[in-house]
Motif scaffolding. Sequence first.
Motif, PDB file in Angstrom:
ATOM      1  N   LEU A  87      27.059  47.728 -31.904  1.00 58.36           N
ATOM      2  CA  LEU A  87      28.161  48.676 -31.768  1.00 58.36           C
ATOM      3  C   LEU A  87      28.131  49.420 -30.449  1.00 58.36           C
ATOM      4  O   LEU A  87      29.128  50.009 -30.025  1.00 58.36           O
ATOM      5  N   LYS A  88      26.998  49.391 -29.774  1.00 56.86           N
ATOM      6  CA  LYS A  88      26.848  50.085 -28.492  1.00 56.86           C
ATOM      7  C   LYS A  88      26.986  49.151 -27.293  1.00 56.86           C
ATOM      8  O   LYS A  88      27.212  49.610 -26.173  1.00 56.86           O
ATOM      9  N   LYS A  89      26.857  47.841 -27.527  1.00 55.95           N
ATOM     10  CA  LYS A  89      26.840  46.892 -26.409  1.00 55.95           C
ATOM     11  C   LYS A  89      27.919  45.813 -26.500  1.00 55.95           C
ATOM     12  O   LYS A  89      28.389  45.325 -25.470  1.00 55.95           O
ATOM     13  N   ASP A  90      28.285  45.410 -27.711  1.00 52.81           N
ATOM     14  CA  ASP A  90      29.278  44.348 -27.883  1.00 52.81           C
ATOM     15  C   ASP A  90      30.654  44.967 -28.064  1.00 52.81           C
ATOM     16  O   ASP A  90      30.960  45.531 -29.123  1.00 52.81           O
ATOM     17  N   ALA A  91      31.479  44.885 -27.058  1.00 60.27           N
ATOM     18  CA  ALA A  91      32.797  45.511 -27.105  1.00 60.27           C
ATOM     19  C   ALA A  91      33.705  44.817 -28.113  1.00 60.27           C
ATOM     20  O   ALA A  91      33.585  43.613 -28.364  1.00 60.27           O
ATOM     21  N   ALA A  92      34.621  45.602 -28.697  1.00 63.27           N
ATOM     22  CA  ALA A  92      35.640  45.025 -29.574  1.00 63.27           C
ATOM     23  C   ALA A  92      36.454  44.008 -28.784  1.00 63.27           C
ATOM     24  O   ALA A  92      36.810  44.257 -27.629  1.00 63.27           O
ATOM     25  N   LYS A  93      36.727  42.850 -29.420  1.00 61.39           N
ATOM     26  CA  LYS A  93      37.382  41.755 -28.706  1.00 61.39           C
ATOM     27  C   LYS A  93      38.902  41.826 -28.759  1.00 61.39           C
ATOM     28  O   LYS A  93      39.587  41.264 -27.894  1.00 61.39           O
ATOM     29  N   VAL A  94      39.428  42.485 -29.786  1.00 57.73           N
ATOM     30  CA  VAL A  94      40.884  42.523 -29.975  1.00 57.73           C
ATOM     31  C   VAL A  94      41.296  43.902 -30.477  1.00 57.73           C
ATOM     32  O   VAL A  94      40.453  44.743 -30.786  1.00 57.73           O
TER      33      VAL A  94
END
Length: 615
Positions: free
Chosen positions: A569-576
């Motif tokens: 949740l801190k490193k993988d950005a929301a994709k859509v």
Amino acid sequence: MAWTGKVLRVNLTAGTCTSEDLRMDWAKSYLGQRGLATKYFVEEVNAKVDPLSPENKIIYATGPLTGTMASTGGRYSVITKGPLTGAIACSNSGGYFGNELKSAGWDMVIMEGKSPKPVYLLIENESAKLMDASDLWGKSVWDTEPAIKTKHQDPLMRVCSIGKAGENQVLYAAIVNDLHRAAGRSGVGAVMGSKNVKAIAVRGTKGVGNISNPKEFMKVTYEKKKILAENAVTGTGLPTYGTQVLMNVINEMGAMPTNNHRDVIFDGAKDISGEKMHEPRKTDGKANLVTNQACFGCTIACGRISKIDETHFTVENKPQYHGASGGLEYEAAWALGSSNGVNDLEALTYVNFLCNEHGIDPISLGATVSAVMELYEMGVLTEAQLGCKAPFGSAQALVKLSEDTCNGEGFGIEIGQGSKRLTAKYGHPELSMSVKGQEFPAYDSRGIQGMGLAYATSNRGACHLRGYTVASEVLGIPVKTDPLVTDGKPALVKAFQDATAVFDSAGICVFTSFAWTLADVQPQVAAACGDEFDMANLETMGERIWNMERQFNLEAGFTKADDDLPARLKKDAAKVGPAKGLVNGIDKMLPEYFELRGWDTEGRPTSATLERLGL
């Protein structure tokens, strides 16, 4: 004064039940239920105790408004040290049990020690005694409750009990009352099982007769019920669709955790939504939803009663699941559905029935299964280990793994330990979507930033009901804030956390806070309990309760490092969706939150803060 003034202390080791006077000096500082019971707990239990040892205690507590004519005044809480987290646990339930306990003349029941054999506690007004439960051990909640009522020939008796999950020490086992209302989170049912307690059965006919100002109380509760009736959420949305009103709303915001938080939008959300529960099925022309239902004293009636399609694979040749029972609410529909990529409404309803029947938290169950599915797709777990193929989207796998967990069989034994322990065992602790070992509820904090801070700082582990900033960030209650920014969220989270502590301690449902603020609760508490409960008093009380819980956790060994979110949740950005490109800004929000709380940079309340709050 709206308290009964009596505490029932049950020494399970000795087999004794004794009455003692309620500490009214504590009641005036901590109100009741969550606050007051936690005060008793932290004074009596060492913070480093093993949650499943006889040295841990478990408290069942009502609030001063429980059993009164205040809307939703039917709540009770269970307070203990949680085995899932090792943190303070307070799990809140509705239904009718809380009112019955209060009407029997008890503010709370404190259980200590461990019974040498299975027992249940029988309370009939002033009379309380431990009864042999050997014949009930191994039975489900659905079998236990009617068996006790039949034995005592009293259909109006109210029962809270554990199923096989609590007996087997599933670390997120629940305590279920009225067949499908539950003190659901943190493993309170496992603590009850560890003490060889199967149930508490209560019959109370005394009522609540100690209201401080009865005429004023009648007047103000009538006025506040009108506010609930006229509010769009509590007067229309929740009665019509229950909490499932949120499924499509949160999905469209791009804040629907999907496939173990790998994604933020679930294409199948509409298939498991509140609207879908109303639609007639093609197979039999009937809807999943039969009716809504209210807890004691509730004017909202958000509960769902559902019936599964009798031709569905989950219930073929299983007539015990063909009747109507407690249906899906939003958190369960998300955890069992979106989190696992499953859009089969009937399968989700079936697993929800299992959770009620055997006493399991559907949030932690569903979220742990989603970690298993990710480990399966990575090749870490195999079909041979699980007893089935388990890719995301498989309703069959969800059902099989849930049945095994409820029954304490096969790989279900490992699932029953929760995602933190399971993912660590198989070498991928980063796949546990949890805080302090408790799995996330149904809001992705990349799309609702304040909820990330609320999860990270919640005293009982990841929780939406300790500071529901969704009200503000999504619904605009009491003011609209931007869900995609971190600015202002530390103050918002603190305000929600402190106010919620008062709602919980009063004995009313937190869902009233969609329409009420603390300014609506205060005159009800004052009329019931005394004029000294003014706004300043209640505001300080909420803060005092929060800091007391924090102190217990610090003594238990928690540190600032536990106020954090998984790296995903801190490193993988929301994709859509609206939050595309965003991660949660917990690292930015936390220092400001600590400062607003009056804590040092390590998250410890300063001596000035403790002195101000009388801690």
